[in-house]
Design a protein around this motif. Sequence first.
Motif, short mmCIF file in Angstrom:
data_model
loop_
_atom_site.label_atom_id
_atom_site.label_comp_id
_atom_site.label_asym_id
_atom_site.label_seq_id
_atom_site.Cartn_x
_atom_site.Cartn_y
_atom_site.Cartn_z
N ALA A 151 0.69 -1.59 0.02
CA ALA A 151 -0.04 0.00 0.21
C ALA A 151 0.76 1.09 -0.01
N GLY A 154 2.52 1.71 -3.37
CA GLY A 154 1.51 2.18 -4.56
C GLY A 154 1.31 3.68 -4.30
N SER A 155 1.14 4.11 -2.88
CA SER A 155 0.74 5.70 -2.74
C SER A 155 1.92 6.35 -3.23
N ALA A 158 1.72 6.68 -6.68
CA ALA A 158 0.34 7.58 -7.29
C ALA A 158 0.66 8.97 -6.87
N THR A 236 0.54 8.93 3.23
CA THR A 236 0.05 7.30 3.41
C THR A 236 0.19 7.10 4.73
N LEU A 256 -9.72 6.13 1.62
CA LEU A 256 -9.44 5.85 0.27
C LEU A 256 -10.17 7.26 -0.26
N PHE A 259 -8.10 10.05 -0.50
CA PHE A 259 -6.68 9.71 -1.40
C PHE A 259 -7.45 9.56 -2.83
N SER A 260 -8.55 10.15 -3.01
CA SER A 260 -9.42 9.63 -4.33
C SER A 260 -8.54 9.79 -5.67
N LEU A 263 -5.11 7.85 -6.44
CA LEU A 263 -5.37 6.62 -6.43
C LEU A 263 -6.15 6.20 -7.85
N THR A 266 -3.95 6.91 -10.92
CA THR A 266 -2.66 5.71 -11.05
C THR A 266 -3.28 4.62 -11.65
N ILE A 267 -4.16 4.05 -10.82
CA ILE A 267 -4.89 2.57 -11.33
C ILE A 267 -5.35 2.70 -12.55
#
Length: 519
Positions: A151, A154-155, A158, A236, A256, A259-260, A263, A266-267
Amino acid sequence: MTEFDLPKQLALFIISTILAGLTIRLAIPLAHISGILDRPGEHKQHKHLTPFVGGTGIFVSLLAALPLLGYLYPEQSVKWLGLGISSSIIFIMGLIDDIIYLHFKTRLVIQALSALIIVLVSEVILIDIGNLPFGEILALPGIAATFTIFAIIGSINAFNMIDGIDGLSGSVSLTSLLLLGIVALATGHQSSLIIIIALIGGVVGFLFFNLRRPLQPRAKVFLGDNGSMLLGLLITWLLIDLSQGSSRAMTPVTALWLFSVPLMDTISIMLRRIWQHKSPFKPDRNHFHHILLDVGYRVNDAVFTITSVQLLFGLTGLAGLYLGIHEQVMLLAFLALFFGYFYLTLYPWHLITALRYLHTFRGLIPTESRGFFLGSYTAEEAKNIVHMISQELRPSLDSLIHVIKNKTSANDTEKYAVIVNIRLLDTDTKTMKNEIGSFIASAQKHINERCHIQLRPFIERNPQNDRRKLSERDNSYGGRRLADSRKDNQKLLIFEAIYDQDSIAKQNSTDNQPNKENS
């Protein structure tokens, strides 16, 4: 423990802001001397050498908070030590990456090491993901540490990936920090509040040099990997620390929402690259801020729009938290928004049309552009012309090619016009105009020689100056001519093709198809 009241909070904010601003100001000439500079080219928007020292201000603001945390909360000194070590590792790695461009595998290993320190030393871990199934807390036994490391990595990336235009990453970070500040203040998490206030000061000090404004038409510094990755790590940390434990300040689902935008963007971008059989780590121009710029938004307009979306999503998450809406409902709502976001960015022409209407409705001035168009051709001819034009375009020109279906009668073959728009950036307009003029002259010569096609300048048409509409009393331009005039509400079928120069060069060796076409 000494109470951390409003005057002390204000003093910390002022000190952090001043320290960040002074540090960045002193770092600018040092960056030019040492070569810590972002150079124009490839997918980048800017045209000047720009120092990568924005992260120094963020790092100094954190260093200002750590001694205060150690003084007020000595019983958690190991926790603050872990935060300081992990942040220093990320900052130094980002600075090295800004100078010599580390391989993404090397970055991932170092990021994993930093995350491991947070887990083992600071003991900031994602123990559970909230009351999701059947109203019970879903713990992560055995995989909590591994899940936390992934996590954090990833953050970090991002935030690094949304750092694409002046002021964007800083503004989104500031929005998330302000919302986190509300959570920490409402629940009395004083230690987290100290970190948040210090970081807000650091981000404000950075934005002073990074946001465009009347006396500063372009960014003086960039955040750089050293700053964007550091902000990703620290935010994070706060999201995990505030959403875990028996005295948690918010639910993991709320985290979430706060951090929308980083996130979701990036995804979505990584899934889209995989969908198109590309490396998920290869940079491109398909982020949300790139779509806004291609629509015609100026840089500050794009920053305002994305920051507003982040604020709206964050406030939605807080509303769900404080109104007691079940976590399952908030998670489903978040997933619905994510899949909608992914669909719109996967098929962006729907989004582009809506954004253009919004841009006009808000009365914003589009980024200035120049271009040309080529007459009326069959679909196959238009496709070949688009491919040829894309090869003529220079990598330094930010261009958008349109293929527009002409209005035809039922028995006529469908014909298409090819239009090339070249967007002028907000800075160096005079230089860009000269370069575009030179390019159009060269393209006119080459295309005429190769295909005997005449290019015509694409000039803005003002309806007030249209002779066919000046006066209905003039028979020369009334009657039949007025009936043949293009209707303002005429519907056109539009295909938009955005070309990546590197991909075109590679693809020319294999086939004659355009690199990418949205139709």
